[in-house]
Write an enzyme that holds these catalytic residues in place. Structure first.
Site, PDB file in Angstrom:
ATOM      1  N   GLN A  28     -16.652 -35.913 -39.155  1.00 57.84           N
ATOM      2  CA  GLN A  28     -15.304 -36.190 -38.683  1.00 57.84           C
ATOM      3  C   GLN A  28     -14.280 -35.804 -39.747  1.00 57.84           C
ATOM      4  O   GLN A  28     -14.462 -36.074 -40.930  1.00 57.84           O
ATOM      5  CB  GLN A  28     -15.174 -37.670 -38.330  1.00 57.84           C
ATOM      6  CG  GLN A  28     -13.932 -38.000 -37.546  1.00 57.84           C
ATOM      7  CD  GLN A  28     -14.025 -39.350 -36.858  1.00 57.84           C
ATOM      8  OE1 GLN A  28     -15.107 -39.918 -36.735  1.00 57.84           O
ATOM      9  NE2 GLN A  28     -12.903 -39.868 -36.395  1.00 57.84           N
ATOM     10  N   SER A 110     -22.529 -37.099 -42.427  1.00 60.43           N
ATOM     11  CA  SER A 110     -22.249 -38.265 -41.592  1.00 60.43           C
ATOM     12  C   SER A 110     -22.466 -37.929 -40.120  1.00 60.43           C
ATOM     13  O   SER A 110     -23.596 -37.714 -39.690  1.00 60.43           O
ATOM     14  CB  SER A 110     -20.827 -38.758 -41.868  1.00 60.43           C
ATOM     15  OG  SER A 110     -20.534 -39.921 -41.144  1.00 60.43           O
ATOM     16  N   LEU A 111     -21.390 -37.871 -39.324  1.00 65.25           N
ATOM     17  CA  LEU A 111     -21.494 -37.533 -37.903  1.00 65.25           C
ATOM     18  C   LEU A 111     -22.272 -36.244 -37.678  1.00 65.25           C
ATOM     19  O   LEU A 111     -22.982 -36.090 -36.675  1.00 65.25           O
ATOM     20  CB  LEU A 111     -20.081 -37.396 -37.321  1.00 65.25           C
ATOM     21  CG  LEU A 111     -19.954 -36.999 -35.859  1.00 65.25           C
ATOM     22  CD1 LEU A 111     -20.496 -38.089 -34.943  1.00 65.25           C
ATOM     23  CD2 LEU A 111     -18.489 -36.698 -35.527  1.00 65.25           C
ATOM     24  N   ARG A 135     -21.260 -44.688 -30.640  1.00 64.21           N
ATOM     25  CA  ARG A 135     -20.904 -44.838 -32.058  1.00 64.21           C
ATOM     26  C   ARG A 135     -19.386 -44.805 -32.244  1.00 64.21           C
ATOM     27  O   ARG A 135     -18.815 -45.632 -32.963  1.00 64.21           O
ATOM     28  CB  ARG A 135     -21.573 -43.708 -32.849  1.00 64.21           C
ATOM     29  CG  ARG A 135     -21.347 -43.696 -34.361  1.00 64.21           C
ATOM     30  CD  ARG A 135     -22.023 -42.445 -34.914  1.00 64.21           C
ATOM     31  NE  ARG A 135     -22.070 -42.368 -36.372  1.00 64.21           N
ATOM     32  CZ  ARG A 135     -21.168 -41.756 -37.132  1.00 64.21           C
ATOM     33  NH1 ARG A 135     -20.113 -41.200 -36.568  1.00 64.21           N
ATOM     34  NH2 ARG A 135     -21.319 -41.701 -38.444  1.00 64.21           N
ATOM     35  N   HIS A 219     -18.162 -46.035 -43.278  1.00 65.22           N
ATOM     36  CA  HIS A 219     -19.132 -46.025 -44.380  1.00 65.22           C
ATOM     37  C   HIS A 219     -18.859 -47.081 -45.446  1.00 65.22           C
ATOM     38  O   HIS A 219     -18.952 -46.814 -46.642  1.00 65.22           O
ATOM     39  CB  HIS A 219     -19.209 -44.624 -45.015  1.00 65.22           C
ATOM     40  CG  HIS A 219     -19.660 -43.583 -44.048  1.00 65.22           C
ATOM     41  ND1 HIS A 219     -20.914 -43.573 -43.503  1.00 65.22           N
ATOM     42  CD2 HIS A 219     -18.996 -42.524 -43.504  1.00 65.22           C
ATOM     43  CE1 HIS A 219     -21.021 -42.550 -42.676  1.00 65.22           C
ATOM     44  NE2 HIS A 219     -19.865 -41.914 -42.651  1.00 65.22           N
ATOM     45  N   GLN A 268     -26.578 -45.528 -41.497  1.00 65.69           N
ATOM     46  CA  GLN A 268     -25.474 -44.611 -41.798  1.00 65.69           C
ATOM     47  C   GLN A 268     -24.109 -45.252 -41.598  1.00 65.69           C
ATOM     48  O   GLN A 268     -23.144 -44.943 -42.308  1.00 65.69           O
ATOM     49  CB  GLN A 268     -25.599 -43.379 -40.902  1.00 65.69           C
ATOM     50  CG  GLN A 268     -24.628 -42.260 -41.183  1.00 65.69           C
ATOM     51  CD  GLN A 268     -24.547 -41.285 -40.029  1.00 65.69           C
ATOM     52  OE1 GLN A 268     -23.909 -41.573 -39.017  1.00 65.69           O
ATOM     53  NE2 GLN A 268     -25.201 -40.134 -40.171  1.00 65.69           N
TER      54      GLN A 268
END
Length: 336
Positions: A28, A110-111, A135, A219, A268
């Site tokens: 993102q 991440s994503l 999510r 996060h 995550q």
């Protein structure tokens, strides 16, 4: 190339007569208006059916969002995440179908781990998009309940940024969220604490701090309350063992199995992104060729600065996609 010890042996073998590529999928922040417009225009036979299947699965007008959506429409976390993953999956499928692109390993920031897991055969593409939609909704809910933010600290050692977060804790929760490169560390948490940590970082030598335009404090521990609910969602889907090695941005190490991947996606949410470790592991295991698969060039820039000796390419526009298709298709012909 030194083969990753935790990767399935069959996945680690390659018959390619050229250097293995690590495919990197962005997270993102890499989204932009019109990010799939050229893909639909120039590679419609691949892009359009994939986007239409995604639309039916999610109930979102993804083709419109990804080709003509505004920056404001893309700013909503629950829209951004499926739109970005869908676009990255389209880029990957275009490269694979039209150029024979077959990376030696994959990873995601991440994503970006969701399309990486699709490319590795761990997740079905539509299942990955369904998970990402949930999510995004969960993360957006955290922002509504707990106002927070994220900021990049530029030009300060990560250990000093960690110390600034500890010293700012009187103002609320703030933690390191992304270890992006040696000189760029992202902090996340409650807004007053993020502001205090940034002020301390600047006082201790940071070149600057930059507030990030995100919809939630990703996060960090503020996301920990989502783990059980998201774990229940993860349990509904099949996770296969990877046929291509996958590097996790949660650990910076190789993912050993489908069940390991499932657990890492749960972790995550509240864990920092260890991108520096991802790149160092890739280099230690012999990767020198990196391709960012999806919109933007964030990961390309981070990789060049961390591994200046590496060959790094992006697929941010039609010209770069066409160049990579041409290169990989010629390699396939040379092998045959």
């Amino acid at each position: 190339m030194k083969l990753p010890s935790t990767a399935p042996p069959a996945a680690a073998r390659t018959t390619r007569a050229f250097r293995p590529v690590l495919a990197m999928f962005p997270g993102q922040g890499s989204q932009r208006p019109g990010m799939a417009r050229d893909l639909v225009r120039h590679h419609g036979s691949v892009a359009v059916p994939l986007l239409e299947r995604a639309e039916r699965a999610l109930g979102l007008p993804l083709t419109e969002i990804c080709t003509s959506g505004t920056a404001e429409e893309l700013a909503a976390t629950d829209v951004t995440q499926p739109a970005l993953v869908a676009t990255s999956l389209v880029v990957y499928e275009v490269l694979r179908h039209e150029g024979g692109f077959a990376p030696g390993a994959v990873t995601g920031h991440s994503l970006g781990e969701y399309p990486a897991l699709v490319a590795a055969g761990v997740l079905d593409p539509l299942d990955a998009l369904r998970l990402v939609q949930v999510r995004g909704r969960l993360m957006a809910g955290v922002c509504e309940r707990t106002p927070g933010g994220m900021a990049a600290v530029i030009g300060l050692d990560a250990a000093k940024v960690e110390a600034a977060c500890r010293d700012a804790s009187a103002h609320g929760l703030v933690e390191v969220a992304n270890y992006n490169e040696r000189g760029q560390t992202v902090v996340s948490g409650e807004a007053p604490a993020v502001a205090a940590a940034c002020e301390l970082a600047r006082a201790r030598g940071a070149e600057r701090t930059v507030a990030l335009p995100v919809g939630a404090p990703f996060h960090c521990s503020l996301m920990a309350g989502l783990e059980d609910e998201f774990a229940a969602e993860l349990s509904r889907f099949r996770f296969s063992d990877p046929h291509t090695p996958v590097l996790s941005s949660v650990t910076g190490e190789w993912i050993g199995s489908g069940e390991h991947a499932r657990e890492l996606l749960r972790r995550q949410l509240a864990s920092p992104v260890r991108w520096v470790d991802v790149l160092h592991t890739a280099r230690a295991d012999g990767f020198t060729d990196f391709v960012e698969v999806g919109p933007g060039r964030v990961l390309s820039a981070l990789t060049r600065r961390t591994l200046p000796e590496a060959t790094v390419r992006s697929t941010n526009d039609a010209r770069r996609v066409a160049a990579l298709i041409d290169e990989t298709s010629h390699r396939e012909k040379d092998i045959r």
